[in-house]
Scaffold this active site. Structure first.
Site, PDB file in Angstrom:
ATOM      1  N   TYR A   1     -31.537  24.816  25.938  1.00 45.59           N
ATOM      2  CA  TYR A   1     -30.308  25.585  25.786  1.00 45.59           C
ATOM      3  C   TYR A   1     -30.546  27.035  26.192  1.00 45.59           C
ATOM      4  CZ  TYR A   1     -26.059  27.197  23.333  1.00 45.59           C
ATOM      5  OH  TYR A   1     -24.837  27.727  23.013  1.00 45.59           O
TER       6      TYR A   1
ATOM      7  N   ASN B   1      -2.474 -11.929 -13.690  1.00 44.29           N
ATOM      8  CA  ASN B   1      -1.992 -11.985 -12.311  1.00 44.29           C
ATOM      9  C   ASN B   1      -2.864 -11.069 -11.460  1.00 44.29           C
ATOM     10  OD1 ASN B   1      -0.524 -11.798  -9.916  1.00 44.29           O
ATOM     11  ND2 ASN B   1       0.931 -10.319 -10.786  1.00 44.29           N
TER      12      ASN B   1
ATOM     13  N   GLY C   1       1.948   2.831  -2.842  1.00 44.68           N
ATOM     14  CA  GLY C   1       1.764   3.635  -4.059  1.00 44.68           C
ATOM     15  C   GLY C   1       0.885   4.853  -3.805  1.00 44.68           C
TER      16      GLY C   1
ATOM     17  N   ASP D   1      -5.217  -2.333  -2.806  1.00 41.12           N
ATOM     18  CA  ASP D   1      -6.284  -1.670  -3.573  1.00 41.12           C
ATOM     19  C   ASP D   1      -7.277  -2.657  -4.200  1.00 41.12           C
ATOM     20  OD1 ASP D   1      -4.670  -2.741  -5.520  1.00 41.12           O
ATOM     21  OD2 ASP D   1      -4.369  -0.885  -6.633  1.00 41.12           O
TER      22      ASP D   1
ATOM     23  N   LYS E   1      -4.896   6.780  -2.022  1.00 43.34           N
ATOM     24  CA  LYS E   1      -5.845   5.830  -2.624  1.00 43.34           C
ATOM     25  C   LYS E   1      -6.399   4.814  -1.633  1.00 43.34           C
ATOM     26  CE  LYS E   1      -4.468   2.509  -5.628  1.00 43.34           C
ATOM     27  NZ  LYS E   1      -4.147   1.954  -6.968  1.00 43.34           N
TER      28      LYS E   1
ATOM     29  N   ARG F   1     -31.272  12.132  16.515  1.00 44.81           N
ATOM     30  CA  ARG F   1     -29.845  12.444  16.620  1.00 44.81           C
ATOM     31  C   ARG F   1     -29.189  11.609  17.719  1.00 44.81           C
ATOM     32  NH1 ARG F   1     -30.378  18.553  17.407  1.00 44.81           N
ATOM     33  NH2 ARG F   1     -28.142  18.364  17.854  1.00 44.81           N
TER      34      ARG F   1
ATOM     35  N   GLU G   1       4.649  -8.502 -17.484  1.00 42.34           N
ATOM     36  CA  GLU G   1       3.890  -7.263 -17.338  1.00 42.34           C
ATOM     37  C   GLU G   1       3.424  -6.753 -18.700  1.00 42.34           C
ATOM     38  OE1 GLU G   1       2.872  -5.765 -14.360  1.00 42.34           O
ATOM     39  OE2 GLU G   1       3.471  -7.811 -13.908  1.00 42.34           O
TER      40      GLU G   1
ATOM     41  N   ARG H   1      -4.103   8.233 -10.256  1.00 39.53           N
ATOM     42  CA  ARG H   1      -5.302   8.291 -11.086  1.00 39.53           C
ATOM     43  C   ARG H   1      -6.584   8.552 -10.289  1.00 39.53           C
ATOM     44  NH1 ARG H   1      -4.103   2.845 -14.208  1.00 39.53           N
ATOM     45  NH2 ARG H   1      -2.822   2.592 -12.347  1.00 39.53           N
TER      46      ARG H   1
ATOM     47  N   ALA I   1       0.826  -1.222   0.000  1.00 32.42           N
ATOM     48  CA  ALA I   1       0.000   0.000   0.000  1.00 32.42           C
ATOM     49  C   ALA I   1       0.850   1.258   0.000  1.00 32.42           C
ATOM     50  CB  ALA I   1      -0.918  -0.021   1.210  1.00 32.42           C
TER      51      ALA I   1
HETATM   52  C1  UD1 Z   1       0.629  -5.330 -10.447  1.00 39.41           C
HETATM   53  C2  UD1 Z   1       1.364  -6.573 -10.973  1.00 39.41           C
HETATM   54  C3  UD1 Z   1       0.582  -7.136 -12.147  1.00 39.41           C
HETATM   55  C4  UD1 Z   1      -0.818  -7.468 -11.723  1.00 39.41           C
HETATM   56  C5  UD1 Z   1      -1.503  -6.240 -11.095  1.00 39.41           C
HETATM   57  C6  UD1 Z   1      -2.816  -6.664 -10.467  1.00 39.41           C
HETATM   58  C7  UD1 Z   1       3.771  -6.341 -10.589  1.00 39.41           C
HETATM   59  C8  UD1 Z   1       5.062  -5.947 -11.180  1.00 39.41           C
HETATM   60  N1  UD1 Z   1       2.707  -6.196 -11.377  1.00 39.41           N
HETATM   61  O1  UD1 Z   1       0.626  -4.368 -11.494  1.00 39.41           O
HETATM   62  O2  UD1 Z   1       1.227  -8.318 -12.630  1.00 39.41           O
HETATM   63  O3  UD1 Z   1      -1.578  -7.921 -12.831  1.00 39.41           O
HETATM   64  O4  UD1 Z   1      -0.690  -5.698 -10.048  1.00 39.41           O
HETATM   65  O5  UD1 Z   1      -3.570  -5.547 -10.040  1.00 39.41           O
HETATM   66  O6  UD1 Z   1       3.729  -6.764  -9.453  1.00 39.41           O
HETATM   67  N2  UD1 Z   1       3.180  -0.921  -4.578  1.00 39.41           N
HETATM   68  C9  UD1 Z   1       4.011  -0.628  -3.529  1.00 39.41           C
HETATM   69  N3  UD1 Z   1       5.305  -0.255  -3.790  1.00 39.41           N
HETATM   70  C10 UD1 Z   1       5.778  -0.174  -5.052  1.00 39.41           C
HETATM   71  C11 UD1 Z   1       4.920  -0.475  -6.125  1.00 39.41           C
HETATM   72  C12 UD1 Z   1       3.623  -0.853  -5.860  1.00 39.41           C
HETATM   73  O7  UD1 Z   1       3.617  -0.705  -2.367  1.00 39.41           O
HETATM   74  O8  UD1 Z   1       6.946   0.167  -5.210  1.00 39.41           O
HETATM   75  C13 UD1 Z   1       1.797  -1.322  -4.291  1.00 39.41           C
HETATM   76  C14 UD1 Z   1       0.781  -0.351  -4.813  1.00 39.41           C
HETATM   77  O9  UD1 Z   1       0.447   0.621  -3.824  1.00 39.41           O
HETATM   78  C15 UD1 Z   1      -0.400  -1.253  -5.116  1.00 39.41           C
HETATM   79  C16 UD1 Z   1       0.244  -2.572  -5.451  1.00 39.41           C
HETATM   80  O10 UD1 Z   1       1.553  -2.538  -4.936  1.00 39.41           O
HETATM   81  O11 UD1 Z   1      -1.245  -1.440  -3.983  1.00 39.41           O
HETATM   82  C17 UD1 Z   1       0.280  -2.844  -6.949  1.00 39.41           C
HETATM   83  O12 UD1 Z   1       1.013  -1.821  -7.572  1.00 39.41           O
HETATM   84  P1  UD1 Z   1       0.569  -1.202  -8.946  1.00 39.41           P
HETATM   85  O13 UD1 Z   1       1.511  -0.145  -9.311  1.00 39.41           O
HETATM   86  O14 UD1 Z   1      -0.875  -0.880  -8.909  1.00 39.41           O
HETATM   87  O15 UD1 Z   1       0.848  -2.471  -9.894  1.00 39.41           O
HETATM   88  P2  UD1 Z   1       0.194  -2.807 -11.277  1.00 39.41           P
HETATM   89  O16 UD1 Z   1       0.871  -2.055 -12.354  1.00 39.41           O
HETATM   90  O17 UD1 Z   1      -1.271  -2.690 -11.182  1.00 39.41           O
HETATM   91 CA    CA Z   2      -2.858  -1.781  -9.677  1.00 42.59          CA
END
Ligand code: UD1
Ligand code: CA
Length: 481
Positions: A394, A177, A15, A110, A26, A340, A162, A19, A13
């Site tokens: 009051y 995945n 990121g 997420d 998020k 209330r 990816e 968006r 969590a």
């Molecule tokens: C990732 C997967 C993808 C999968 C998808 C599913 C990888 C490389 N890719 O892609 O194969 O289909 O999820 O939804 O794993 N996060 C961190 N630190 C980081 C990067 C990400 O904590 O450095 C967290 C984000 O906050 C998020 C989760 O990891 O909760 C997934 O990261 P996100 O950037 O959304 O990955 P996707 O590109 O969706």
């Molecule tokens: Ca994602």
């Protein structure tokens, strides 16, 4: 408790979630009364892991504060820069000190629709097959953006590629995945040390661990999710609303199968924390929020919003807004009623049309039927409060309490100026301003005496329509005599 208790669950969590276009990180956005990360942590807890670690980074103070307040017992690992999902898991393992012995489950923060059952099934399949890693996959209608599951001619999973790194042929794959994995903790730690960053995003991909483990001769497995909607990841507010709709549907379906009538599921919103008993009925346009409970045979709606409110058996609540209120068995509330915080309605009591209550305890069978404000009050049993009464609580500086006994009859349009007490069985006259205590059984009259000034209209408004009507009325009386 789960038979396959993992050594750790890691929730990613860190990121930003750009968006979402939001000042709120998020994972702190909410659906159905719980944050996105809260949904994931709740599902993870169903596995009873020894350690639950949430990797935080973007707005980490806010996310940490939320977790500490709502999910005591979760640990956090700090990822200063978002260098990829593999790097994030590495930070979590560092936080744990040493590579865990046993299973490590990784989930994204997420994916709020992911259920505890699905995680339990993944952990069970992982253990049963003796895998080094088991990935949760799903067949989706549109795989754009996701990592693709690459299998060989025998159907064995060979790698996750990816989207940005995939060939056209790989992009056609619809099995993706989910981002949820079960790993052998020791093998995971080893493999994370070998993950490289020579990909299109220059990141450490957790997904590369699969190929690394397979090449080293370990068992790699995949478990296909029964319902691909469960792994829906939230990246923007359209997906947030879609996840809310799906989760709401799931919650209402569970309630209906347990014997609750939801007349129009599309117009009813519930939080995950709401509970029902059999034969409760929910009418259209109703929101049930927080720790609300609707007991057996109780009916709520249409057009009501209840938060942290208990509706006891057989009560009827119509067009009402209530917060932190308790509605007794068989009580009637509404329409157009506002309860209330701190309102407690006894069994078979009534809070009728255009009645507002706050911090008020109303006894059994007591009625406040029309157009009244009852604030900071205790009312006994089987008392009737006249229409258009105000509990004047009051004085401009402090709130004061009003106590009314049992079997009282207060007249219409009373002002009960607190602090004041009305004894059991007492009456008050209509239009009274009650400023002094009323003894039990007394009738209190507190209003100006009526005085009729004969002929006033004829003298002061000669020739007016009123004067003509008065003259006509006097002639009728004269004729009759
Ligand atoms: C990732 C997967 C993808 C999968 C998808 C599913 C990888 C490389 N890719 O892609 O194969 O289909 O999820 O939804 O794993 N996060 C961190 N630190 C980081 C990067 C990400 O904590 O450095 C967290 C984000 O906050 C998020 C989760 O990891 O909760 C997934 O990261 P996100 O950037 O959304 O990955 P996707 O590109 O969706
Ligand atoms: Ca994602």
């Amino acid at each position: 408790m789960s038979a396959n208790r993992p050594a750790a669950v890691v929730v990613l969590a860190a990121g930003e979630g750009t968006r979402m276009k939001s000042k709120t990180p998020k994972v702190l956005h909410e659906i159905c009364g719980r944050s996105l990360v809260g949904h994931v942590v709740s599902a993870a807890r169903e596995l009873s892991p020894e350690h639950l670690v949430v990797v935080v980074g973007h707005a980490s103070e806010q996310v940490e504060a939320h977790l500490a307040a709502e999910y005591a017992g979760t640990r956090t690992a700090f990822q200063a820069q978002q260098n990829g999902t593999g790097h994030a898991v590495r930070m979590a393992l560092e936080e744990l000190g040493q590579a865990p012995e046993g299973t490590v489950v990784v989930v994204c923060g997420d994916t709020p629709l992911l259920s505890g059952e699905t995680l339990t099934a993944l952990a069970a399949a992982h253990a049963a097959d003796g895998n080094a890693v088991t990935v949760l996959t799903a067949e989706v209608p549109d795989s754009t953006g996701y990592g693709r599951i690459v299998r060989d001619e025998t159907g064995a999973v060979t790698a996750i590629v990816e989207h940005k790194d995939a060939t056209d042929e790989q992009r056609a794959i619809r099995e993706i995945n989910s981002g949820v994995f079960a790993f052998d903790g020791q093998l995971l730690a080893d493999a994370l040390g070998k993950v490289r960053t020579d990909n299109s995003q220059g990141e450490e991909y957790l997904t590369d661990v699969l190929g690394i483990l397979r090449e080293a001769g370990h068992r790699v497995g995949a478990s296909v999710a029964a319902d691909h909607r469960e792994i829906l990841g939230i990246n923007n507010r359209v997906q947030l609303a879609e996840a809310r709709r799906l989760l709401n549907e799931r919650l209402l379906e569970r309630a209906m199968l347990a014997g609750v009538s939801i007349v129009d599921p599309a117009s009813v919103l519930v939080d995950v924390t709401v509970t029902f008993e059999q034969d409760a009925i929910v009418h259209p346009g109703t929101q049930l929020l927080g720790a609300s409970h609707i007991a057996e045979g109780a009916e709520v709606g249409p057009n009501s919003r209840l938060r942290d409110t208990t509706v006891h058996a057989g009560a009827r609540v119509d067009n009402t807004v209530a917060e932190d209120a308790e509605i007794g068995a068989g009580a009637k509330v509404g329409p157009y009623t506002y309860l209330r915080p701190g309102t407690r309605l006894g069994a078979k009591s009534k809070a009728g049309a255009y009645v507002e209550m706050k911090n008020a305890s109303i006894g059994e069978g007591t009625k406040v039927p029309h157009l009244s404000y009852v604030g900071d009050a205790t009312i006994g049993d089987h008392t009737n409060i006249g229409a258009a009464s105000v509990f004047v609580n009051y004085d401009g500086e402090a709130k004061h309490h009003t106590t009314i006994g049992s079997h009282c009859r207060t007249g219409a349009d009373n002002m009960l100026v607190a602090p004041v007490t009305v004894g059991d069985g007492a009456y008050t006259a209509a239009g009274s301003v009650i400023t002094k205590d009323v003894p039990a059984g007394a009738l209190a009259v507190a209003r100006g005496q009526q005085r009729n000034i004969e002929g006033w209209v004829a003298r002061k408004r000669p020739g007016s329509a009123a004067a003509q009507a008065a003259t006509a009325a006097a002639e009728v009386v004269a004729d009759e005599n």
